[in-house]
Write a protein that holds these residues in place. Structure first.
Motif, PDB file in Angstrom:
ATOM      1  N   UNK A   1      40.254  28.175  30.666  1.00 41.43           N
ATOM      2  CA  UNK A   1      39.211  28.204  29.638  1.00 41.43           C
ATOM      3  C   UNK A   1      39.079  29.568  28.967  1.00 41.43           C
ATOM      4  N   UNK A   2      39.936  30.503  29.345  1.00 41.73           N
ATOM      5  CA  UNK A   2      39.955  31.822  28.701  1.00 41.73           C
ATOM      6  C   UNK A   2      38.640  32.584  28.846  1.00 41.73           C
ATOM      7  N   UNK A   3      37.944  32.344  29.958  1.00 40.50           N
ATOM      8  CA  UNK A   3      36.725  33.088  30.242  1.00 40.50           C
ATOM      9  C   UNK A   3      37.088  34.452  30.825  1.00 40.50           C
ATOM     10  N   UNK A   4      36.106  35.334  30.871  1.00 43.43           N
ATOM     11  CA  UNK A   4      36.230  36.617  31.565  1.00 43.43           C
ATOM     12  C   UNK A   4      35.438  36.518  32.861  1.00 43.43           C
ATOM     13  N   UNK A   5      36.063  36.870  33.972  1.00 42.85           N
ATOM     14  CA  UNK A   5      35.365  36.929  35.253  1.00 42.85           C
ATOM     15  C   UNK A   5      35.577  38.315  35.849  1.00 42.85           C
ATOM     16  N   UNK A   6      34.479  38.981  36.192  1.00 43.12           N
ATOM     17  CA  UNK A   6      34.533  40.249  36.925  1.00 43.12           C
ATOM     18  C   UNK A   6      33.726  40.057  38.195  1.00 43.12           C
ATOM     19  N   UNK A   7      34.378  40.193  39.343  1.00 44.21           N
ATOM     20  CA  UNK A   7      33.741  39.846  40.616  1.00 44.21           C
ATOM     21  C   UNK A   7      33.887  40.971  41.629  1.00 44.21           C
ATOM     22  N   UNK A   8      32.783  41.313  42.293  1.00 47.86           N
ATOM     23  CA  UNK A   8      32.838  42.230  43.425  1.00 47.86           C
ATOM     24  C   UNK A   8      33.363  41.451  44.625  1.00 47.86           C
ATOM     25  N   UNK A   9      34.494  41.900  45.171  1.00 44.88           N
ATOM     26  CA  UNK A   9      35.184  41.141  46.215  1.00 44.88           C
ATOM     27  C   UNK A   9      35.704  42.065  47.310  1.00 44.88           C
ATOM     28  N   UNK A  10      35.938  41.506  48.508  1.00 45.61           N
ATOM     29  CA  UNK A  10      36.699  42.247  49.513  1.00 45.61           C
ATOM     30  C   UNK A  10      38.090  42.554  48.962  1.00 45.61           C
ATOM     31  N   UNK A  11      38.638  43.674  49.363  1.00 42.82           N
ATOM     32  CA  UNK A  11      39.904  44.130  48.795  1.00 42.82           C
ATOM     33  C   UNK A  11      41.016  43.100  48.927  1.00 42.82           C
TER      34      UNK A  11
END
Length: 244
Positions: free
Chosen positions: A196-206
């Motif tokens: 869907x060409x969205x932008x996702x920025x997620x705080x995640x474990x390395x």
């Protein structure tokens, strides 16, 4: 494309800098993993990028249009384009998954709709389509308080999409989830970017950022120390963000 120039965020009466002069840009279709030690500034960065925090300083442009100039808050128009999803999504526990998707969060939908749950038929069908797409059709009429952690995360994602978000800032979405549920949530987020060409920025474990994301940002004491295409970080890169 979203461009950030010299973002700075201070707290405690401007005595403490929690985000220090970050400049970066990102585009539709990217899934960016934000990694760093506890207290490094990941959550406040996500909140700033999703226009949930007032900027102390900096410029923010979206496809060339000015959103923030020299600090301040973005307009409601751009806030609606962004979704900020917390570790424990703020769903209405006594309303069904479907109603949560339809009526949205406070500030996103009219008061009457939030209080009564009244919706149009095309809204109803759109919400059901999203729930089906993410494997939640059988949970549509289950109260949110009875859903698992992974199911609540996916309901929150559906809600953001139904209400028009094109950029999702997601704070630690897999904390407390079993490995299978965590993988399903991250596959869902990755699919939003690819399909869907969205932008996702997620705080995640390395280790999860290395596995699922297209790009990794490493944060240390409010500074962007690493910005690379996703891969396994070197020992030196881990030391830069205090994750050696």
């Amino acid at each position: 494309m979203i461009r950030v120039n010299h973002l700075q965020k201070t707290v405690d009466g401007n005595k403490k800098k929690v985000i220090r002069d970050i400049s970066v840009q990102f585009s539709a279709g990217e899934m960016i993993g934000v990694v760093g030690a506890s207290g490094s500034g990941k959550s406040i960065l996500l909140r700033c990028l999703a226009l949930r925090e007032r900027w102390t300083r900096g410029d923010y442009t979206w496809n060339g249009e000015n959103v923030i100039q020299g600090g301040g808050s973005g307009s409601q128009k751009y806030r609606f384009k962004c979704a900020y999803l917390e570790q424990n999504p703020s769903l209405y526990p006594d309303k069904t998954a479907l109603k949560n998707v339809l009526i949205g969060q406070a500030g996103q939908t009219p008061l009457l709709r939030r209080l009564t749950g009244m919706v149009r038929s095309d809204d109803y069908m759109g919400a059901m389509d999203e729930l089906e797409k993410y494997g939640l059709l059988d949970k549509a009429h289950v109260k949110a308080g009875n859903l698992s952690g992974g199911e609540r995360q996916r309901v929150a994602i559906c809600r953001a999409l139904v209400h028009g978000a094109s950029f999702l800032a997601v704070d630690e979405p897999v904390v407390g989830l079993d490995p299978k549920s965590a993988e399903r949530v991250l596959d869902t987020l990755k699919g939003l970017c690819k399909e869907q060409n969205k932008i996702v920025i997620a705080a995640l474990p390395l280790e999860l950022a290395e596995r699922f994301c297209t790009r990794i940002w490493g944060i240390h004491e409010g500074q962007l120390k690493i910005d690379i295409s996703a891969r396994r970080l070197t020992a030196e890169e881990r030391r830069l963000i205090d994750m050696a």
